[in-house]
Design an enzyme around this catalytic site. Structure first.
Site, PDB file in Angstrom:
ATOM      1  N   LYS A 168       0.876  -1.162   0.078  1.00 33.80           N
ATOM      2  CA  LYS A 168      -0.103  -0.222   0.068  1.00 33.80           C
ATOM      3  C   LYS A 168       0.869   1.188   0.021  1.00 33.80           C
TER       4      LYS A 168
ATOM      5  N   CYS B 294     -11.815   1.037  17.404  1.00 39.43           N
ATOM      6  CA  CYS B 294     -10.690   0.379  17.178  1.00 39.43           C
ATOM      7  C   CYS B 294      -9.753   0.044  18.309  1.00 39.43           C
ATOM      8  N   MET B 295      -9.478   0.714  19.229  1.00 36.70           N
ATOM      9  CA  MET B 295      -8.262   0.849  20.010  1.00 36.70           C
ATOM     10  C   MET B 295      -8.899   1.047  21.578  1.00 36.70           C
TER      11      MET B 295
ATOM     12  N   MET C   3      -7.858  -6.337  16.352  1.00 40.38           N
ATOM     13  CA  MET C   3      -9.204  -6.206  16.290  1.00 40.38           C
ATOM     14  C   MET C   3     -10.103  -7.387  16.490  1.00 40.38           C
TER      15      MET C   3
ATOM     16  N   GLY D 266      -4.057   0.306  15.251  1.00 35.54           N
ATOM     17  CA  GLY D 266      -4.476   0.188  13.966  1.00 35.54           C
ATOM     18  C   GLY D 266      -3.969   1.254  12.975  1.00 35.54           C
ATOM     19  N   GLN D 267      -4.539   2.448  13.647  1.00 37.85           N
ATOM     20  CA  GLN D 267      -4.209   3.800  12.960  1.00 37.85           C
ATOM     21  C   GLN D 267      -2.844   4.309  13.080  1.00 37.85           C
TER      22      GLN D 267
HETATM   23  N1  LIG Z   1     -17.125  -3.846   9.280  1.00 35.53           N
HETATM   24  C1  LIG Z   1     -16.190  -3.190   9.899  1.00 35.53           C
HETATM   25  N2  LIG Z   1     -16.122  -1.897  10.017  1.00 35.53           N
HETATM   26  C2  LIG Z   1     -15.385  -1.188  10.755  1.00 35.53           C
HETATM   27  C3  LIG Z   1     -14.027  -2.190  10.833  1.00 35.53           C
HETATM   28  C4  LIG Z   1     -14.132  -3.408  10.872  1.00 35.53           C
HETATM   29  O1  LIG Z   1     -13.008  -4.248  11.418  1.00 35.53           O
HETATM   30  N3  LIG Z   1     -15.161  -4.117  10.569  1.00 35.53           N
HETATM   31  N4  LIG Z   1     -12.938  -1.211  11.665  1.00 35.53           N
HETATM   32  C5  LIG Z   1     -13.218  -0.098  12.214  1.00 35.53           C
HETATM   33  C6  LIG Z   1     -11.946   0.565  12.650  1.00 35.53           C
HETATM   34  S1  LIG Z   1     -10.829  -0.444  13.516  1.00 35.53           S
HETATM   35  C7  LIG Z   1     -11.606   1.466  11.926  1.00 35.53           C
HETATM   36  S2  LIG Z   1     -10.110   2.322  12.437  1.00 35.53           S
HETATM   37  C8  LIG Z   1     -12.358   2.451  11.210  1.00 35.53           C
HETATM   38  C9  LIG Z   1     -11.685   3.333  10.049  1.00 35.53           C
HETATM   39  O2  LIG Z   1     -12.781   4.036   9.452  1.00 35.53           O
HETATM   40  P1  LIG Z   1     -12.782   5.276   8.664  1.00 35.53           P
HETATM   41  O3  LIG Z   1     -11.854   6.175   9.611  1.00 35.53           O
HETATM   42  O4  LIG Z   1     -14.102   5.792   8.380  1.00 35.53           O
HETATM   43  O5  LIG Z   1     -12.040   4.877   7.437  1.00 35.53           O
HETATM   44  P2  LIG Z   1     -11.019   5.757   6.405  1.00 35.53           P
HETATM   45  O6  LIG Z   1     -11.264   5.252   4.996  1.00 35.53           O
HETATM   46  O7  LIG Z   1      -9.559   5.523   6.878  1.00 35.53           O
HETATM   47  O8  LIG Z   1     -11.251   7.305   6.476  1.00 35.53           O
HETATM   48  C10 LIG Z   1     -10.584   8.178   6.754  1.00 35.53           C
HETATM   49  C11 LIG Z   1     -11.106   9.380   5.985  1.00 35.53           C
HETATM   50  O9  LIG Z   1     -10.207  10.497   6.013  1.00 35.53           O
HETATM   51  C12 LIG Z   1     -10.125  10.990   4.684  1.00 35.53           C
HETATM   52  N5  LIG Z   1      -8.557  11.770   4.768  1.00 35.53           N
HETATM   53  C13 LIG Z   1      -7.263  11.346   4.256  1.00 35.53           C
HETATM   54  N6  LIG Z   1      -6.347  11.968   4.850  1.00 35.53           N
HETATM   55  C14 LIG Z   1      -7.053  13.064   5.365  1.00 35.53           C
HETATM   56  C15 LIG Z   1      -6.694  14.228   6.149  1.00 35.53           C
HETATM   57  O10 LIG Z   1      -5.423  14.740   5.833  1.00 35.53           O
HETATM   58  N7  LIG Z   1      -7.389  15.173   6.383  1.00 35.53           N
HETATM   59  C16 LIG Z   1      -8.790  15.174   6.353  1.00 35.53           C
HETATM   60  N8  LIG Z   1      -9.762  15.731   6.860  1.00 35.53           N
HETATM   61  N9  LIG Z   1      -9.272  13.914   5.863  1.00 35.53           N
HETATM   62  C17 LIG Z   1      -8.399  12.978   5.252  1.00 35.53           C
HETATM   63  C18 LIG Z   1     -10.195   9.906   3.760  1.00 35.53           C
HETATM   64  O11 LIG Z   1     -10.313  10.228   2.337  1.00 35.53           O
HETATM   65  C19 LIG Z   1     -11.181   9.275   4.405  1.00 35.53           C
HETATM   66  O12 LIG Z   1     -12.545   9.323   3.934  1.00 35.53           O
HETATM   67  O13 LIG Z   1     -13.442   1.493  10.529  1.00 35.53           O
HETATM   68  C20 LIG Z   1     -14.367   0.857  11.592  1.00 35.53           C
HETATM   69  N10 LIG Z   1     -15.053   0.020  10.889  1.00 35.53           N
HETATM   70  N1  LIG Z   2      -4.161  -3.478   4.708  1.00 38.62           N
HETATM   71  C1  LIG Z   2      -4.614  -2.761   5.749  1.00 38.62           C
HETATM   72  N2  LIG Z   2      -3.887  -2.856   6.953  1.00 38.62           N
HETATM   73  C2  LIG Z   2      -4.341  -2.047   7.947  1.00 38.62           C
HETATM   74  C3  LIG Z   2      -5.817  -1.546   7.750  1.00 38.62           C
HETATM   75  C4  LIG Z   2      -6.396  -1.609   6.437  1.00 38.62           C
HETATM   76  O1  LIG Z   2      -7.402  -0.885   6.496  1.00 38.62           O
HETATM   77  N3  LIG Z   2      -5.728  -2.386   5.391  1.00 38.62           N
HETATM   78  N4  LIG Z   2      -6.201  -0.953   8.885  1.00 38.62           N
HETATM   79  C5  LIG Z   2      -5.504  -0.552   9.989  1.00 38.62           C
HETATM   80  C6  LIG Z   2      -6.398  -0.770  11.137  1.00 38.62           C
HETATM   81  S1  LIG Z   2      -6.994   0.790  11.721  1.00 38.62           S
HETATM   82  C7  LIG Z   2      -6.610  -1.584  12.120  1.00 38.62           C
HETATM   83  S2  LIG Z   2      -7.621  -1.501  13.366  1.00 38.62           S
HETATM   84  C8  LIG Z   2      -5.736  -2.887  11.639  1.00 38.62           C
HETATM   85  C9  LIG Z   2      -6.396  -4.125  12.162  1.00 38.62           C
HETATM   86  O2  LIG Z   2      -6.012  -5.397  12.044  1.00 38.62           O
HETATM   87  P1  LIG Z   2      -6.367  -6.827  12.539  1.00 38.62           P
HETATM   88  O3  LIG Z   2      -7.271  -6.849  13.425  1.00 38.62           O
HETATM   89  O4  LIG Z   2      -5.294  -7.548  12.164  1.00 38.62           O
HETATM   90  O5  LIG Z   2      -7.212  -6.766  11.241  1.00 38.62           O
HETATM   91  P2  LIG Z   2      -8.744  -7.530  10.901  1.00 38.62           P
HETATM   92  O6  LIG Z   2      -8.851  -7.941   9.476  1.00 38.62           O
HETATM   93  O7  LIG Z   2      -9.824  -6.344  11.383  1.00 38.62           O
HETATM   94  O8  LIG Z   2      -8.884  -8.658  12.104  1.00 38.62           O
HETATM   95  C10 LIG Z   2      -7.882  -9.483  12.387  1.00 38.62           C
HETATM   96  C11 LIG Z   2      -8.530 -10.995  12.646  1.00 38.62           C
HETATM   97  O9  LIG Z   2      -9.526 -10.895  13.802  1.00 38.62           O
HETATM   98  C12 LIG Z   2     -10.018 -12.255  13.582  1.00 38.62           C
HETATM   99  N5  LIG Z   2     -11.127 -12.497  14.505  1.00 38.62           N
HETATM  100  C13 LIG Z   2     -12.468 -12.368  14.042  1.00 38.62           C
HETATM  101  N6  LIG Z   2     -13.226 -12.705  15.513  1.00 38.62           N
HETATM  102  C14 LIG Z   2     -12.170 -13.224  16.343  1.00 38.62           C
HETATM  103  C15 LIG Z   2     -12.474 -13.939  17.571  1.00 38.62           C
HETATM  104  O10 LIG Z   2     -13.643 -13.791  18.051  1.00 38.62           O
HETATM  105  N7  LIG Z   2     -11.232 -14.015  18.043  1.00 38.62           N
HETATM  106  C16 LIG Z   2     -10.154 -13.858  17.639  1.00 38.62           C
HETATM  107  N8  LIG Z   2      -9.138 -14.385  18.199  1.00 38.62           N
HETATM  108  N9  LIG Z   2     -10.151 -13.279  16.405  1.00 38.62           N
HETATM  109  C17 LIG Z   2     -11.029 -13.004  15.652  1.00 38.62           C
HETATM  110  C18 LIG Z   2     -10.312 -12.375  12.149  1.00 38.62           C
HETATM  111  O11 LIG Z   2     -10.389 -13.545  11.548  1.00 38.62           O
HETATM  112  C19 LIG Z   2      -9.017 -11.409  11.569  1.00 38.62           C
HETATM  113  O12 LIG Z   2      -7.987 -12.628  11.072  1.00 38.62           O
HETATM  114  O13 LIG Z   2      -5.168  -2.844  10.681  1.00 38.62           O
HETATM  115  C20 LIG Z   2      -4.605  -1.736  10.233  1.00 38.62           C
HETATM  116  N10 LIG Z   2      -3.863  -2.038   9.057  1.00 38.62           N
HETATM  117  S1  SF4 Z   3       3.108   1.681   8.354  1.00 39.69           S
HETATM  118 FE1  SF4 Z   3       1.777   0.032   7.968  1.00 39.69          FE
HETATM  119  S2  SF4 Z   3       0.903   0.541   5.986  1.00 39.69           S
HETATM  120 FE2  SF4 Z   3       2.854   1.740   6.226  1.00 39.69          FE
HETATM  121  S3  SF4 Z   3       4.569   0.834   5.279  1.00 39.69           S
HETATM  122 FE3  SF4 Z   3       4.435   0.274   7.134  1.00 39.69          FE
HETATM  123  S4  SF4 Z   3       3.289  -1.647   7.612  1.00 39.69           S
HETATM  124 FE4  SF4 Z   3       2.963  -0.778   5.582  1.00 39.69          FE
HETATM  125 MO   LIG Z   4      -8.782   0.867  13.402  1.00 41.91          MO
END
Ligand SMILES: Nc1nc2c(c(=O)[nH]1)N[C@H]1C(S)=C(S)[C@@H](COP(=O)(O)OP(=O)(O)OC[C@H]3O[C@@H](n4cnc5c(=O)[nH]c(N)nc54)[C@H](O)[C@@H]3O)O[C@H]1N2
Ligand SMILES: Nc1nc2c(c(=O)[nH]1)N[C@H]1C(S)=C(S)[C@@H](COP(=O)(O)OP(=O)(O)OC[C@H]3O[C@@H](n4cnc5c(=O)[nH]c(N)nc54)[C@H](O)[C@@H]3O)O[C@H]1N2
Ligand code: SF4
Ligand SMILES: [Mo]
Length: 754
Positions: free
Chosen positions: A81, A170-171, A337, A374-375
């Site tokens: 990415k 998330c966290m 997560m 995550g973020q």
């Molecule tokens: N079903 C499902 N839903 C989930 C999750 C999941 O595991 N499953 N995970 C949750 C988690 S852990 C997270 S962290 C959230 C993430 O969910 P979001 O935060 O809603 O996702 P992003 O796409 O990262 O949104 C970031 C936004 O900021 C914009 N952006 C980028 N750079 C900038 C900048 O510099 N300034 C401004 N103002 N905007 C900018 C991007 O274009 C984008 O629209 O989703 C949650 N939702």
């Molecule tokens: N490529 C990529 N990388 C990312 C992001 C992205 O959008 N794309 N987002 C970033 C963010 S904000 C976050 S929060 C992280 C998330 O990072 P991760 O948490 O590693 O990613 P997820 O795919 O949300 O879920 C992780 C795992 O949780 C497992 N899981 C589901 N239910 C359970 C359960 O009941 N018990 C256990 N033990 N496991 C379970 C799922 O099978 C999955 O493999 O990634 C970060 N990095």
């Molecule tokens: S911070 Fe995360 S997304 Fe960026 S290069 Fe490192 S592992 Fe890849």
């Molecule tokens: Mo997240």
């Protein structure tokens, strides 16, 4: 060049051991323009790993990207990415001018028109309905400086604690877990522990796809040291699984008993560290102290056999996992997560900490209970900067009058302005918006119309109330509902600080001017504040350094002391790991033990006989918790027999506004799918690529099937990334009663061929 997913995987497999994660090698930078290009130090925009990046600029344009070889986290490597991240700056979907909704349509406006409208609407709402009718919804991807400015405007000037952000999704459970177990938020050790450990315990983390550079370090270390063991608990086979010595597949939502049973085996078979327990551990039931013996009695219900039944796993595997954990000299747990996004996310975190506390595998090189973030700035801007409804900058809490006074003083506002009661957490905030109790909201750097659980329930609130969205890209699911859209400068176009998983704060250089009329989020907020009448409080901020320098005064003397992390240092060094209390301090590798300035400053009698002192706890002892093993909020039943889980893919980021603009990444994974186990597919007559209908009590989604031996039978996995296949119309918005984090990781679903 066309690159598909297989090519990615193949080309990188040739280059390195971390075969399926698409990591680039250092030195693969473009040779083109090498003579006239200047390189600029920054940090990856995407995940919480916090990799260092160098951006190549020529003629005021970013033309190249490479990993920063001097950065200790990634040592020059980048994941796939990030390799394309610089091109996102120039995406066709960049928003370059303010937009105002007129007669249901967005039309261009000047900055002055847009900010005047927002200021007058916010002031009117505040005067008519009170400060709590306004809210700020922020992001772990915003810079610390940006969150700081929003915090000051909303809490210190407007006077509401309705300040929350997506780290709640998330966290929040990790924060709750650290606070309850150790008394202070954030990990004890750093990434340095990776190359020192004997065992990795990976629970609910798809490290390979979500934190690729951490995974790469783990793989390379294990390749050099084959005796290092890796134990995984995850209901799904993911690329992370490739390196596992043991993988336990619990039913989603049912892994708490597995960890209790591991604790029981560790105790019964003598793997615990009696001395460590005696000197630095306390035991508690949910809220009252208990004895170690009472804890043992509690565990009697969790024999490996009993736990195996509850989680639908093999008892022998639980015993094996516990023995591996016990026999390893050092152990490092990582989770994301899979544990946090649960209605018992805090408890799940506590149970991981329990294993380390019982065995004393903590506070020494190679041992840590290390939550992956995550973020990129969830730790820095939000957990440390006070971006959740109950916290304030510098690990302070809203409920503490001294904490409020200290913050108000630095902000130059009356202490009474910051209310004593916490504001609304994310889900409650959007509920209040939908009920019309919140009438105006400012959304910054997040896309809640897509990412909230049970999202469609909250769309009417976004549509009907006064919604302001600061965004770099257009359109998004959320901008559709916005009354005003403010074009935000993107990464590379602004200066600021990100704080990653390992307590490291890193500076990002501004490399180029923002596109079109886009402006830096922190200054947008400053100018809005001035228009709202808070000139005295805001006019003084002229640079990013002005904001950061003020912020770090609020960390002085706290457990996350950043006094020594000045811009001057951050610009030169590859980040600093707090506490870093003075300009000549190198930063702190391990907390609560020798070398941590807060531990070192303790009186000798407190440290007597203790190698760790948990100074966030009144008695300096960390807590082992006897948490009941509760399952998910919505268990499967005859009508909804499948467990639906959701998450991420390697190539894409959240709601696709960024990675979705890169053709190579889109070609690698062009659309969503529902992963279905071959056994389930056979029973339901579903073939690969067939359209299927996945339905929950909240909604229905038609989506192509991907028949694959990844989710266990009875489980469906759908990635969260695509708006066209928005899985959040299905997910449940039940939250953890402690952390208020939603249970994205499991709800009940039915499945049929479309
Ligand atoms: N079903 C499902 N839903 C989930 C999750 C999941 O595991 N499953 N995970 C949750 C988690 S852990 C997270 S962290 C959230 C993430 O969910 P979001 O935060 O809603 O996702 P992003 O796409 O990262 O949104 C970031 C936004 O900021 C914009 N952006 C980028 N750079 C900038 C900048 O510099 N300034 C401004 N103002 N905007 C900018 C991007 O274009 C984008 O629209 O989703 C949650 N939702
Ligand atoms: N490529 C990529 N990388 C990312 C992001 C992205 O959008 N794309 N987002 C970033 C963010 S904000 C976050 S929060 C992280 C998330 O990072 P991760 O948490 O590693 O990613 P997820 O795919 O949300 O879920 C992780 C795992 O949780 C497992 N899981 C589901 N239910 C359970 C359960 O009941 N018990 C256990 N033990 N496991 C379970 C799922 O099978 C999955 O493999 O990634 C970060 N990095
Ligand atoms: S911070 Fe995360 S997304 Fe960026 S290069 Fe490192 S592992 Fe890849
Ligand atoms: Mo997240």
């Amino acid at each position: 060049m066309t690159v598909n997913r297989r090519d990615f995987i193949k080309s990188t497999a040739a280059a390195m051991a971390a075969a399926s994660i698409g990591v680039t090698l250092p030195g693969t930078e473009r040779k083109l323009f090498a003579d006239t290009m200047t390189w600029h130090k920054t940090v990856c925009r995407y995940c919480g790993v916090g990799c260092g990046i160098m951006l190549g600029k020529r003629d005021n344009k970013v033309v190249a990207i490479k990993g920063d070889k001097e950065n200790t986290i990634n040592q020059g490597h980048l994941c796939v990415k990030a390799f394309f991240l610089h091109r996102v700056i120039y995406a066709k979907t960049r928003l370059t001018q303010p937009l105002i909704k007129k007669n249901g349509k967005h039309v261009p406006a000047t900055w002055d028109e847009a900010l005047t409208l927002v200021a007058s609407k916010f002031n009117e709402i505040r005067q008519t309905h009170g400060p709590d009718a306004l809210a700020f919804y922020g992001s772990g991807q915003a810079e610390t400086e940006e969150t700081y400015m929003a915090n000051k405007l909303f809490r210190g000037c407007i006077g509401t604690n309705n300040v929350d952000g997506n780290p709640r999704l998330c966290m929040a459970s990790a924060v709750g877990g650290y606070l309850a177990s150790f008394g202070k938020d954030e990990p004890i050790g750093t990434y340095e522990d990776i190359e020192k450990t004997d065992l990795f315990f990976l629970v609910g983390t798809n490290t390979a796809e979500a934190h690729p550079i951490v995974f790469k370090r783990l793989v390379e270390y294990k390749n050099r040291n084959p005796q290092v063991k890796i134990v995984i608990i995850d209901p799904r086979k993911t690329p992370t699984d490739q390196i596992a010595d043991l993988h336990i597949f619990p039913q989603p939502g049912y892994d708490l008993p597995v960890m209790h049973a591991m604790a029981k085996v560790l105790i019964d078979e003598g793997y615990i560290d009696e001395d460590y327990i005696q000197n630095q551990v306390a035991f508690a039931d949910n809220d009252k102290a208990i004895t170690f013996d009472e804890f043992k009695t509690f565990l009697e219900a969790y024999t490996p056999e009993a736990a195996a039944k509850m989680a639908n796993v093999d008892a022998k595997d639980i015993v094996k996992a516990a023995r591996l954990f016990g026999q390893a000299k050092t152990a490092m747990s990582m989770w994301t997560m899979g544990l946090n996004q649960r209605t018992r996310g805090v408890w799940a975190n506590n149970l991981v900490h329990n294993l380390h506390l019982l065995t004393g595998k903590l506070g020494v090189p190679g041992s840590d209970s290390f939550s992956l973030t995550g973020q990129p700035n969830a730790c820095g801007g939000v957990r440390e900067g006070g971006g959740l409804s109950h916290i304030l900058p510098g690990h302070r809490v809203v409920g503490n009058a001294d904490h409020r006074a200290a913050v108000a003083k630095v902000w130059g506002v009356p202490a009474e302005r910051i209310p004593a009661a916490p504001g609304k957490h994310t889900v409650a905030m959007f509920e209040a918006l939908t009920k019309g109790e919140i009438k105006g909201m400012y959304v910054l750097c997040t896309n809640p119309a897509h990412s909230l659980p049970n999202a469609s329930k909250y769309w009417p609130g976004m549509r009907d109330q006064f919604l302001v969205v600061a965004e770099s890209f257009y359109p998004s699911a959320t901008t559709d509902y916005a009354d005003v859209v403010l074009p935000a400068a993107f990464w590379g176009e602004k200066e600021g600080v990100y704080g990653c998983t390992e307590r490291r704060s890193q500076h990002m250089e501004k490399v180029v001017e923002p596109m079109g009329e886009a402006r830096w989020d922190a200054f947008i907020i400053r100018d809005l504040a001035i228009k709202m009448g808070f000139e005295k409080e805001f006019a003084k901020y002229q640079t990013a350094e002005d904001i950061w320098s003020e912020y770090i005064t609020l960390t002085k003397g706290t457990d996350m002391d950043l006094t020594g992390a000045t811009y001057a240092r951050l610009k030169k060094e590859r980040g600093l790991v707090w506490p870093v209390p003075s300009e000549d301090h190198p930063g702190t590798y391990k907390r609560f033990t020798k070398g941590d300035p807060l531990y070192d400053a303790l009186p000798a009698e407190k440290k007597q006989g203790r190698r760790m002192y948990f100074y966030g706890k009144p008695d300096g002892r960390a807590t082992v918790f006897a948490r009941p093993a509760k399952g998910p909020e919505e268990p499967v039943d005859a009508e909804y027999p499948f467990a639906l889980t959701t998450g991420r893919l390697l190539e894409h980021w959240h709601t696709l506004t960024m990675t979705g603009t890169i053709p190579e990444l889109n070609r690698a994974v062009p659309k969503a799918f529902a992963e279905i186990n071959p056994e389930d597919a056979r029973k339901l007559g579903i073939a690969d690529h067939d359209l299927v209908v996945v339905e929950t009590r909240r909604g229905k989604l038609e989506i192509p099937a991907r028949v694959i031996d990844r989710p266990m039978a009875g489980t469906i996995f759908i990635p969260m990334h695509w708006r066209e296949w928005m899985v959040n119309v299905l997910t449940i918005d039940a939250v953890d009663p402690g952390s208020k984090e939603p249970e994205y990781k499991v709800c009940a679903a039915k499945l049929r061929k479309a």
